[in-house]
Design a protein around this motif. Sequence first.
Motif, PDB file in Angstrom:
ATOM      1  N   LYS A   1      -2.159  13.637  -1.146  1.00 58.98           N
ATOM      2  CA  LYS A   1      -2.756  12.429  -1.719  1.00 58.98           C
ATOM      3  C   LYS A   1      -3.323  11.513  -0.629  1.00 58.98           C
ATOM      4  O   LYS A   1      -4.410  10.959  -0.766  1.00 58.98           O
ATOM      5  CB  LYS A   1      -1.711  11.649  -2.516  1.00 58.98           C
ATOM      6  CG  LYS A   1      -1.038  12.398  -3.657  1.00 58.98           C
ATOM      7  CD  LYS A   1       0.113  11.557  -4.215  1.00 58.98           C
ATOM      8  CE  LYS A   1       0.950  12.277  -5.251  1.00 58.98           C
ATOM      9  NZ  LYS A   1       0.327  12.254  -6.568  1.00 58.98           N
ATOM     10  N   GLU A   2      -2.544  11.309   0.435  1.00 59.93           N
ATOM     11  CA  GLU A   2      -2.886  10.436   1.552  1.00 59.93           C
ATOM     12  C   GLU A   2      -1.903  10.722   2.666  1.00 59.93           C
ATOM     13  O   GLU A   2      -0.834  11.312   2.436  1.00 59.93           O
ATOM     14  CB  GLU A   2      -2.773   8.967   1.119  1.00 59.93           C
ATOM     15  CG  GLU A   2      -3.420   7.949   2.050  1.00 59.93           C
ATOM     16  CD  GLU A   2      -4.916   7.831   1.855  1.00 59.93           C
ATOM     17  OE1 GLU A   2      -5.645   8.776   2.285  1.00 59.93           O
ATOM     18  OE2 GLU A   2      -5.387   6.831   1.265  1.00 59.93           O
TER      19      GLU A   2
ATOM     20  N   HIS B   1      -4.219   9.233  -5.346  1.00 59.12           N
ATOM     21  CA  HIS B   1      -3.807  10.499  -5.951  1.00 59.12           C
ATOM     22  C   HIS B   1      -4.939  11.500  -5.760  1.00 59.12           C
ATOM     23  O   HIS B   1      -6.061  11.130  -5.388  1.00 59.12           O
ATOM     24  CB  HIS B   1      -3.514  10.329  -7.444  1.00 59.12           C
ATOM     25  CG  HIS B   1      -2.360   9.428  -7.743  1.00 59.12           C
ATOM     26  ND1 HIS B   1      -1.053   9.811  -7.556  1.00 59.12           N
ATOM     27  CD2 HIS B   1      -2.320   8.157  -8.206  1.00 59.12           C
ATOM     28  CE1 HIS B   1      -0.246   8.820  -7.895  1.00 59.12           C
ATOM     29  NE2 HIS B   1      -0.988   7.798  -8.285  1.00 59.12           N
ATOM     30  N   THR B   2      -4.661  12.754  -6.003  1.00 59.59           N
ATOM     31  CA  THR B   2      -5.721  13.745  -5.937  1.00 59.59           C
ATOM     32  C   THR B   2      -6.627  13.595  -7.155  1.00 59.59           C
ATOM     33  O   THR B   2      -6.224  13.090  -8.209  1.00 59.59           O
ATOM     34  CB  THR B   2      -5.159  15.174  -5.903  1.00 59.59           C
ATOM     35  OG1 THR B   2      -4.508  15.445  -7.156  1.00 59.59           O
ATOM     36  CG2 THR B   2      -4.153  15.345  -4.760  1.00 59.59           C
ATOM     37  N   ARG B   3      -7.849  14.062  -7.011  1.00 56.78           N
ATOM     38  CA  ARG B   3      -8.790  13.997  -8.135  1.00 56.78           C
ATOM     39  C   ARG B   3      -8.265  14.806  -9.322  1.00 56.78           C
ATOM     40  O   ARG B   3      -8.391  14.392 -10.484  1.00 56.78           O
ATOM     41  CB  ARG B   3     -10.162  14.513  -7.709  1.00 56.78           C
ATOM     42  CG  ARG B   3     -11.219  14.410  -8.810  1.00 56.78           C
ATOM     43  CD  ARG B   3     -12.557  14.953  -8.347  1.00 56.78           C
ATOM     44  NE  ARG B   3     -13.134  14.104  -7.325  1.00 56.78           N
ATOM     45  CZ  ARG B   3     -13.882  13.027  -7.571  1.00 56.78           C
ATOM     46  NH1 ARG B   3     -14.095  12.658  -8.828  1.00 56.78           N
ATOM     47  NH2 ARG B   3     -14.403  12.327  -6.594  1.00 56.78           N
TER      48      ARG B   3
ATOM     49  N   ALA C   1       0.839  -1.194   0.000  1.00 52.23           N
ATOM     50  CA  ALA C   1       0.000   0.000   0.000  1.00 52.23           C
ATOM     51  C   ALA C   1       0.876   1.246   0.000  1.00 52.23           C
ATOM     52  O   ALA C   1       1.936   1.272   0.624  1.00 52.23           O
ATOM     53  CB  ALA C   1      -0.926   0.021   1.219  1.00 52.23           C
ATOM     54  N   HIS C   2       0.410   2.254  -0.693  1.00 52.60           N
ATOM     55  CA  HIS C   2       1.097   3.549  -0.742  1.00 52.60           C
ATOM     56  C   HIS C   2       0.335   4.518   0.160  1.00 52.60           C
ATOM     57  O   HIS C   2      -0.785   4.915  -0.156  1.00 52.60           O
ATOM     58  CB  HIS C   2       1.144   4.071  -2.179  1.00 52.60           C
ATOM     59  CG  HIS C   2       1.904   3.182  -3.108  1.00 52.60           C
ATOM     60  ND1 HIS C   2       3.241   3.369  -3.397  1.00 52.60           N
ATOM     61  CD2 HIS C   2       1.523   2.077  -3.797  1.00 52.60           C
ATOM     62  CE1 HIS C   2       3.640   2.419  -4.235  1.00 52.60           C
ATOM     63  NE2 HIS C   2       2.615   1.625  -4.488  1.00 52.60           N
ATOM     64  N   LEU C   3       0.946   4.875   1.269  1.00 51.84           N
ATOM     65  CA  LEU C   3       0.309   5.791   2.222  1.00 51.84           C
ATOM     66  C   LEU C   3       0.817   7.214   2.092  1.00 51.84           C
ATOM     67  O   LEU C   3       0.377   8.098   2.814  1.00 51.84           O
ATOM     68  CB  LEU C   3       0.482   5.268   3.650  1.00 51.84           C
ATOM     69  CG  LEU C   3      -0.094   3.862   3.890  1.00 51.84           C
ATOM     70  CD1 LEU C   3       0.024   3.489   5.357  1.00 51.84           C
ATOM     71  CD2 LEU C   3      -1.528   3.742   3.406  1.00 51.84           C
ATOM     72  N   ARG C   4       1.792   7.445   1.202  1.00 54.63           N
ATOM     73  CA  ARG C   4       2.223   8.762   0.730  1.00 54.63           C
ATOM     74  C   ARG C   4       2.925   9.635   1.762  1.00 54.63           C
ATOM     75  O   ARG C   4       3.316  10.756   1.434  1.00 54.63           O
ATOM     76  CB  ARG C   4       1.030   9.530   0.165  1.00 54.63           C
ATOM     77  CG  ARG C   4       0.258   8.800  -0.928  1.00 54.63           C
ATOM     78  CD  ARG C   4       1.135   8.435  -2.093  1.00 54.63           C
ATOM     79  NE  ARG C   4       0.356   7.962  -3.256  1.00 54.63           N
ATOM     80  CZ  ARG C   4       0.865   7.293  -4.274  1.00 54.63           C
ATOM     81  NH1 ARG C   4       2.161   6.990  -4.280  1.00 54.63           N
ATOM     82  NH2 ARG C   4       0.111   6.918  -5.281  1.00 54.63           N
TER      83      ARG C   4
ATOM     84  N   SER D   1      -5.256   9.041   7.337  1.00 51.52           N
ATOM     85  CA  SER D   1      -6.316   8.678   6.392  1.00 51.52           C
ATOM     86  C   SER D   1      -6.095   7.278   5.823  1.00 51.52           C
ATOM     87  O   SER D   1      -7.034   6.488   5.686  1.00 51.52           O
ATOM     88  CB  SER D   1      -6.394   9.704   5.261  1.00 51.52           C
ATOM     89  OG  SER D   1      -5.192   9.738   4.503  1.00 51.52           O
ATOM     90  N   GLY D   2      -4.845   6.937   5.505  1.00 53.51           N
ATOM     91  CA  GLY D   2      -4.568   5.641   4.909  1.00 53.51           C
ATOM     92  C   GLY D   2      -4.787   4.489   5.867  1.00 53.51           C
ATOM     93  O   GLY D   2      -5.361   3.453   5.485  1.00 53.51           O
TER      94      GLY D   2
END
Length: 448
Positions: free
Chosen positions: A96-97, A334-336, A86-89, A101-102
Motif C-alpha cells: 500500500k505504502e 490502499h492498492t487500487r 498519516a498512515h505510512l503502512r 514512498s510515504g
Amino acid sequence: MPPPSLPFASSAAGQGEGPKSQSFGGIEGTEMTQLTITNIKRPGSDQPESITVEHGVIKGWNLPHEGEVIDGQGGTLAPALTELHAHLREPGQTEKEDLASGLAAAAAGGYGTVVSMPNTSPVVDDPAIVRALIEKAEGLGFARLKPAAALTKGQKGEQLAELAFLKDAGAAMFTDDGRTNENARVLRLGLEYAHSLGMVISVHAEDATLRADGVINEGPVSEALGLPGNPAAAEAARVARDIEIVAQTGARLHVQHLSTARALDLVREAKKRGLPVTCEVCPHHLTLTDEALRSFDAIYKVAPPLRTQADAQHLLAGLLDGTVDCLATDHAPHTRAEKERDLLDAPFGIAYIELAFPLMWTRFGEQLGLEKLLDLMTQAPARVMGWPEPTLEAGTPADLVVLDLQTQRTVNPAEFKSKARFSPWAGEMLRGWPTLTVVNGRVAYRRE
C-alpha cells in the motif's frame, strides 16, 4: 531493554551526552552544507528576498550568497508543514505504502514532519519497532518521521503498552487509531500514564456499537442506496464520553478526524470548561460529502464517513473561530485493487498528503487567509503536541517550504510519489503547489 516489571518507569537515556544540534519536536539535526534560497517572499509580502541556512539552521535573511543557491521563482516561503495523522503502512503493509514512498509524498506536499499511525503489521507497540522506523526514515532524506505508538498492546484495547519505553524510543504520541477505544477504564489509565509522561493521546472517536457495520453516513443517501449507515451519534457519543474522562484525569486528549457538527460543538463546550481537549479536521471532510457515494465508488469510503454539507460548513466555521486546532490528512493509502471492490468490502481511506495544501488554498484560501491556513498546518500542530512552534527566524530549524500560490496545475495522480496513484480530485485545477521543501537544511523535494 528495561525489565518488564517496570512498564512505566522513566528512562535516563541521553543523560551525560555531549552538546546536540538544534531540534524540532525531539529530532536532532545533523551537519549540513550551506544553502541559500533566492527570489522568495515572506507570507503577506511582495518583496523578493533570500534566506540562507547552514548546518540545519536558518542563518539569516538577505545574506551574501554562499554554498548552493536555489531560485525560489517568486514563491512564498513558509515553515514546512506538520502532519499529525498519516498512515505510512510500514511495517507489513508495504504493498500500500512504505516509508520511502510515504515520506517522499509528504515532502512533495510541503511537509517537513509526519506523525505515522501504528496500525501496521506488526502493530507499533514495541520500542524496537519505533527505533527501527526512525533510523530508516533518517536515511531516506525526505520528510522527518515521528512515529506514533499504540496505546494498548496489539491495539486490542485490553492492556496498556509499555508507554514509558515507547516514549524513550522516540514515539511522538500514543493512539489506537484504526480501532476505537471501547474500554473506558483502559483509556482512563492510559490518559493518566500519558499525562505523567507529558505525552498526548489521540483517539479515533466512534462508538463501535453505534457505528456497527456502517460504510456511509447514516441519512438520506444511505437510505436511498440501501447501504448500512454510520450515524453522527456514534462520533458524538464517544467524544462526549472521552471529554468526561479528560475532566476526571486532567490529561491531554486529541480527537482525530472530527467529522460532525455535534461532535465539534462538544469540543467547543469542553474548551469553554478549560479542559485540555484538542481536535483536528481533515480536508476531505471539508471538500467532499456523502453525496459523492451515490457513485458507489469506494474511493470515497472513509472512516469516519463523509458527512453532509451542513456538517462540512460547521467544520469550516470551527476552523474560522478557532475551535478546530489544526488540519490533518489521515493519509490512508490502499492498492487500487482494494479500492475497486464494492462499498461493503473495500477498505476505508483516502490518500492525498501531496494535495492537502493546494486543495485547502484553492477551496478556502479566500475565507481562511494565508496566515490562518499556514498556522493550521504548521504552528497549530506543534501547539497540539507541545513542540516548539516553527518560525522563519534566524537560529531556528531549517524546515521550509516554497509555495506557488498563483499557478494552477492539474491534479495528475500518475505523478504522485505515493503508491496510491488515484484521487477523488483527479483532473481538478489547484493552486498553492509546493515547489521546494527543505528539511533540516537539506532539499527533500524540488519540483522539476
